[in-house]
Design an enzyme around this catalytic site. Sequence first.
Site, mmCIF file in Angstrom:
data_model
loop_
_atom_site.group_PDB
_atom_site.id
_atom_site.type_symbol
_atom_site.label_atom_id
_atom_site.label_comp_id
_atom_site.label_asym_id
_atom_site.label_seq_id
_atom_site.Cartn_x
_atom_site.Cartn_y
_atom_site.Cartn_z
ATOM 1 N N HIS A 278 -5.642 -0.977 6.434
ATOM 2 C CA HIS A 278 -5.714 -0.435 7.798
ATOM 3 C C HIS A 278 -6.577 -1.333 8.690
ATOM 4 O O HIS A 278 -6.047 -1.968 9.596
ATOM 5 C CB HIS A 278 -6.205 1.010 7.842
ATOM 6 C CG HIS A 278 -5.396 1.951 7.032
ATOM 7 N ND1 HIS A 278 -4.027 2.098 7.202
ATOM 8 C CD2 HIS A 278 -5.735 2.813 6.028
ATOM 9 C CE1 HIS A 278 -3.567 2.982 6.354
ATOM 10 N NE2 HIS A 278 -4.572 3.431 5.620
ATOM 11 N N GLU B 12 -10.288 2.864 9.188
ATOM 12 C CA GLU B 12 -9.026 3.462 9.609
ATOM 13 C C GLU B 12 -9.212 4.374 10.807
ATOM 14 O O GLU B 12 -8.339 4.436 11.681
ATOM 15 C CB GLU B 12 -8.412 4.256 8.451
ATOM 16 C CG GLU B 12 -7.093 4.923 8.795
ATOM 17 C CD GLU B 12 -6.483 5.701 7.639
ATOM 18 O OE1 GLU B 12 -5.379 6.234 7.815
ATOM 19 O OE2 GLU B 12 -7.113 5.765 6.559
ATOM 20 N N ASP C 110 2.387 3.391 2.652
ATOM 21 C CA ASP C 110 1.273 4.332 2.663
ATOM 22 C C ASP C 110 1.703 5.757 2.333
ATOM 23 O O ASP C 110 1.968 6.084 1.185
ATOM 24 C CB ASP C 110 0.558 4.253 4.009
ATOM 25 C CG ASP C 110 -0.824 4.901 3.992
ATOM 26 O OD1 ASP C 110 -1.202 5.473 2.959
ATOM 27 O OD2 ASP C 110 -1.530 4.842 5.003
ATOM 28 N N HIS D 192 0.838 -1.212 0.000
ATOM 29 C CA HIS D 192 0.000 0.000 0.000
ATOM 30 C C HIS D 192 0.862 1.247 0.000
ATOM 31 O O HIS D 192 1.647 1.478 0.920
ATOM 32 C CB HIS D 192 -0.914 0.021 1.224
ATOM 33 C CG HIS D 192 -1.942 1.110 1.171
ATOM 34 N ND1 HIS D 192 -2.956 1.128 0.237
ATOM 35 C CD2 HIS D 192 -2.112 2.230 1.928
ATOM 36 C CE1 HIS D 192 -3.722 2.194 0.430
ATOM 37 N NE2 HIS D 192 -3.216 2.888 1.449
#
Length: 452
Positions: A268, A234, A319, A55
């Site tokens: 997440h 998240e 991320d 990610h």
Amino acid sequence: MRRLILEHALLPGGWARNVGLDIEGGTIAAVLPNASAEGRERVAGIALPGLPNLHSHTFQRGMAGLAETRGPEGDSFWTWRQVMYRFLGSLTPEDVEAIAAFAMMEMLEGGFTALAEFHYLHHDAQGRPYADIAELSGRIAAAAQETGIGLTLLPVFYAQGGFGGAAPVEGQRRFVTDPESYARLVEGARRAVAALDDAVIGIAPHSLRAVTPESLREAVALAGDGPVHIHIAEQVKEVEDCLAWSGQRPVAWLLDHTPVDRRWCLIHATHLDAKETKGIAASGAVAGLCPITEANLGDGIFEGVDYLSAQGRFGVGSDSNIEITAPGELRQFEYSQRLKHRARNVLAAHEGQSTGRSLYEKASSGGAQALGRRIGALAPGHRADLVVLDARHPDLAALSGDRWIDSYVFVTGKAAIDTVFVAGKPVVRSGRHVSRDAIQERYARAMARILA
């Protein structure tokens, strides 16, 4: 055929010495422990399978550090998001490519050899599609070509500003598509990656708050057998808003209304109840954890112990790319669980097991599944992605076996990396990407213009 001899290597069955690796077309054709070095290229050090990065939003590498000034009371993910909207407002296609190449270069230097790019920056600064709707997907593909990283490109479907059909805000205008234009975008992304070796296209509904149930079904239908990634649960506010909209928590709603299976990666999944934790594990999906970013944003702590006890699969990602380090993501995951449970070596499954090796092997397997690729293991049929640690490093020189990987994850980090191979080709030598100077210079020029 490229023929290597690895001084030490972590194979699926354990550690081995003098491992012959035959590579054909970027793929491992044979693995031969205790092989003769004759006629082979010697690779000194400790070879691990390259870790997948499941990610990333590469453009956010350019804003790293820009949101570390305290804002109004209640500074949170939602105030960080406003900084992000302002940053991306002026990015040109050339900027997007330059920042992506720099981030991908750092991923390779940091122990990641393949990337799932969750790509939601589609339009120009006014929200207008480019003449080629997949222009910015093409820029991501070009950056992957230049750096050599393996790419799973995930064009993001972003249709609304919040649960219940809320209109997008101005900062989201570069993201938004409808189902028809999203289908064209996915086809354009397929064309954009066609020139890359072994690239994969997946589907990424941004989040439940950004799609309707109907448009989610339409987007997922485009995936076929490819990966499907989604941000979910998240933030506490996201959970509360989903309850107000549907009467269910986000993961519970998704599992009840969508055929979640091994293709899926739930990014997440920070805020879960016990039923949701077991539900993700039972579905065969991968939990996509980004522990450094989750800590930076104050998201919360994933239910790691219960999830792994339920045989859940996971991988890690960088991320927002505030710090790009494969071992660092694993270390932060373990440390978050130690803080939560006030215990040590929490994510090792049993007494006597190396925590570092357990984390590394599970993240390799889960990451490979999430990327839809044959990677993450030094085994026949897998792509020849290797991260080679410097056995002469002071933190490693007196160690052996699992102690090497424990030191890599918990002590030395990416400073231990000497050489990185992707598809059998060296892209990092002596800890530096082979094209670092040119990539770094272009990135510096882009950032000087953006931040002027």
